[in-house]
Write a protein that holds these residues in place. Structure first.
Motif, short mmCIF file in Angstrom:
data_model
loop_
_atom_site.label_atom_id
_atom_site.label_comp_id
_atom_site.label_asym_id
_atom_site.label_seq_id
_atom_site.Cartn_x
_atom_site.Cartn_y
_atom_site.Cartn_z
N LYS A 1 -2.29 3.11 -4.81
CA LYS A 1 -2.87 4.15 -3.65
C LYS A 1 -3.41 4.10 -2.76
CE LYS A 1 -4.81 8.06 -5.71
NZ LYS A 1 -4.62 9.20 -6.89
N SER A 2 -3.72 3.88 -1.18
CA SER A 2 -4.53 4.08 -0.72
C SER A 2 -4.93 5.06 0.45
CB SER A 2 -4.40 2.93 0.39
OG SER A 2 -5.10 1.91 1.51
N TRP A 3 -5.39 5.22 0.91
CA TRP A 3 -5.69 6.63 1.72
C TRP A 3 -6.33 6.11 2.79
CZ3 TRP A 3 -3.82 10.63 -0.15
CH2 TRP A 3 -3.34 10.88 -1.10
N ALA A 4 -6.69 4.44 3.27
CA ALA A 4 -7.04 3.87 4.02
C ALA A 4 -6.19 3.91 5.40
CB ALA A 4 -7.75 3.04 4.16
N PHE A 5 -4.41 3.31 4.69
CA PHE A 5 -3.42 3.39 5.67
C PHE A 5 -3.06 4.55 6.37
CE2 PHE A 5 -3.72 -0.34 3.33
CZ PHE A 5 -3.29 -0.96 4.36
N HIS A 6 -2.80 4.79 7.29
CA HIS A 6 -2.02 5.54 8.25
C HIS A 6 -0.96 5.96 8.78
CE1 HIS A 6 -6.40 7.81 8.56
NE2 HIS A 6 -6.59 6.20 8.90
N LYS B 1 0.95 11.70 0.41
CA LYS B 1 1.73 12.92 1.58
C LYS B 1 1.03 13.96 0.69
CE LYS B 1 2.86 9.78 5.74
NZ LYS B 1 3.90 8.85 5.24
N ARG C 1 4.53 13.90 -3.09
CA ARG C 1 4.93 12.30 -3.19
C ARG C 1 3.74 11.73 -3.97
NH1 ARG C 1 6.92 9.02 1.87
NH2 ARG C 1 8.09 10.56 2.46
N PRO D 1 1.44 -1.30 0.35
CA PRO D 1 0.41 0.21 -0.02
C PRO D 1 0.77 1.19 -0.23
CG PRO D 1 -0.07 -0.32 1.96
CD PRO D 1 1.21 -1.44 1.50
N TRP D 2 0.22 2.41 -0.59
CA TRP D 2 1.31 3.67 -0.73
C TRP D 2 0.07 4.89 -0.27
CZ3 TRP D 2 0.91 7.23 -5.09
CH2 TRP D 2 1.46 7.92 -5.43
N LYS D 3 0.43 6.25 0.41
CA LYS D 3 -0.21 6.87 1.61
C LYS D 3 0.64 7.58 0.11
CE LYS D 3 -2.89 8.88 4.46
NZ LYS D 3 -2.91 9.27 6.01
#
Length: 70
Positions: free
Chosen positions: A65-70, A38, A42, A34-36
């Protein structure tokens, strides 16, 4: 624990190598990362661990591209 247990306490520079080693030991067919992003910069560049796994791995790597991972 799997890969998450193995990665606990590793210095940041060793995480990508550990992921690649684990994928070889488990005879993985695919590594999914996963890649978020920032920032807008990025968005153009992958995170350093993801980038290193893509570069070091002998296994195929899928990056999403994942917006769910913090």
């Amino acid at each position: 624990d799997g890969v998450f247990g193995m990665l606990k306490g590793l210095p940041a520079g060793h995480v990508a190598a550990a992921i690649c080693k684990f994928s070889e030991e488990e005879d993985a067919d695919l590594i999914i990362m996963p890649w978020k992003p920032k920032s807008s910069l990025r968005i153009a560049l992958l995170g350093s661990v993801v980038q290193d796994v893509v570069r070091l791995s002998y296994r195929p790597v899928a990056v999403w591209k994942s917006w769910a991972f913090h």
